[in-house]
Enzyme design. Sequence first.
Site, mmCIF file in Angstrom:
data_model
loop_
_atom_site.group_PDB
_atom_site.id
_atom_site.type_symbol
_atom_site.label_atom_id
_atom_site.label_comp_id
_atom_site.label_asym_id
_atom_site.label_seq_id
_atom_site.Cartn_x
_atom_site.Cartn_y
_atom_site.Cartn_z
ATOM 1 N N ASP A 311 -14.035 111.961 18.993
ATOM 2 C CA ASP A 311 -14.016 110.967 19.908
ATOM 3 C C ASP A 311 -13.062 111.531 21.004
ATOM 4 O OD1 ASP A 311 -14.246 108.472 21.274
ATOM 5 O OD2 ASP A 311 -12.254 107.925 20.154
ATOM 6 N N LYS A 312 -13.246 110.973 22.235
ATOM 7 C CA LYS A 312 -12.192 111.558 23.451
ATOM 8 C C LYS A 312 -11.031 110.747 23.471
ATOM 9 C CE LYS A 312 -13.202 110.698 27.806
ATOM 10 N NZ LYS A 312 -11.871 110.066 28.330
#
Length: 615
Positions: A311-312
């Site tokens: 995930d960022k």
Amino acid sequence: MQSFIFKNKNLITFLSAILITTAFISKWTVDNLYLFTWSLVIATVIGALPIALQAYQVIRIKVVSIDVLVTIAVIGAFLIQNYEESAIVTFLFLFGAYLEQRTLKHTRSAIKELTDMAPESALKMIENGEFIEIDVDDVNEGDLLLVKTGAKVPVDGRVISGEGYINEASITGESLPVDKEKDSMVYAGTILENGTLQIVADRVGEDTTFGRIIDLVEEAQDSKSQVEKFIDRFSKYYTPVVLILAFVVWIITNNIELAITILVLGCPGALVIGVPVSNVAGIGNGARHGVLLKGSEVITEFSKVNSMVFDKTGTLTVGDPSVSETIYYTEDSAMVLSYLASIERESDHPLAKAILNELGEIELHNVENTEVVKGGGIVANINGQRIAVGNISLMEKEDVTLSDNVMADIDRLIKKGNSLVLTSVDGKLKLLIGIRDQIRSGVKKELSRLKKMGVKNLIMLSGDNQGAVDVISRELGLSEAYGDMLPEDKSAYINKLQSEGQIVAFIGDGVNDSPSLALANVGIAMGSGTDVAIETSDLVLMNSDFSRLTHALGLTKATSRNMKQNIVIALGVVLVLFTGLLFSGWVSMSVGMLVHELSILVVILNGMRLLGYKL
């Protein structure tokens, strides 16, 4: 009687050693065969008692264990009056069990260290406003507690007054003190290094983050991997086969001593203990370094991972947007900034928070006729002037002219992955601010290390716009990066990778990405012990330190190698002993038992090396 014998097993081992020593000294010094024989007989009888009782207990549940093999071997040697062998074998078996017990305690040291950190008392406020010391088990949710310098925080809670620095190593694995002030969260088992805090209890007892960590580590160390389960099944059938083989050898050769020796040589002790000790030591090392491995199976699976999906926000990035660049189109920058701060304090948007954090203490004005433009920003009046704060579409709606130079600045900031906040005064652009979520410190270096450790694909999936995702992907050198993805899109992508034969680890914040965490072969949560992170994932990085990820991967690979080494050692020793028995005369029953116990000690010590593992 049984409990007395088992309770004094170590004393029996000690007495057996004294009797055997006495026997051989009497023979070698004064040639007293009477004392020699009876010392060995007594040593055999008392030494065989705990072994025989253990054998009886496992036979009752229809299991043929190592204790059964040794008991039969000792009884056989005793009946053929080979008292030297019977006494030495019982002593070595008991002494080996003692060494196992002692060394295994060291591999479980992580649990002891954690439980030693557990708080025992708390200072609770009573009705008259005074604080009294009570047992930590008597603290209830909502109680007001006082924590003084040097004391352990007794429960999970929220600071209501005071300020201080807390060492959160027991939770995060990081010893750098963390500043705590009003409304900060504090966790049980952490230590207030200076200052004084009053807190309100939110979670108590086993429900605290610290209590849950202890439970997780205990469950993980008691869990069994597929390799361990296979070895358990293997031993279940292997030991009866050894028993039958010894019986067949006795029938064919009529050599009972040879049959008894086969029983001793065939004991699979090192094989049975080798894999569990590696797992326990690996999990213990992880717990001390802020890495929670939730079970032995995670070790095997994570060591094989060849694709990592990130995930960022909050994983590769800090998750806290900040101002990256400020461009002025006016000489009176102080006035524009004060107008901007006055309007942004009216908003709870993350970008507004980032701007206010950047501006700090600044002059504020009364704001009138505030209008929130959905999807655009805010328009308001200050000192009779019309102020607009928002994105490009808001500027267009306010008929603000954006020159070629301004558009060039906007394009440059967008290409760098910034979100934009523009400020106009009476229809003229005065200020352009670029805001972006900053990449975590050291992430690029750690991603490079992951590649060197055998992770072929490093992939980012984010709900952010593709432009911002591409910028971060280029900076970090990722294999692939996809933006504008909903949680179900991420899950579908992980399914696709798995269908292609990839072993996938997903790393997220444990909140929005719980479907992906659950679906991946290994779900890894970043975060300081949040409920969702602990419950959903297979592995938790307790302090959100990205370097813990490479430590975790290296540790699981080392643990997996260690397990294989112990299996090779255990099987190799049995093979060497049987070869020596068949093709030479150096292997006797007592020599076999000595080598057997030494092999157990070797695999335990080999496993214990993992306690000191560093990447």
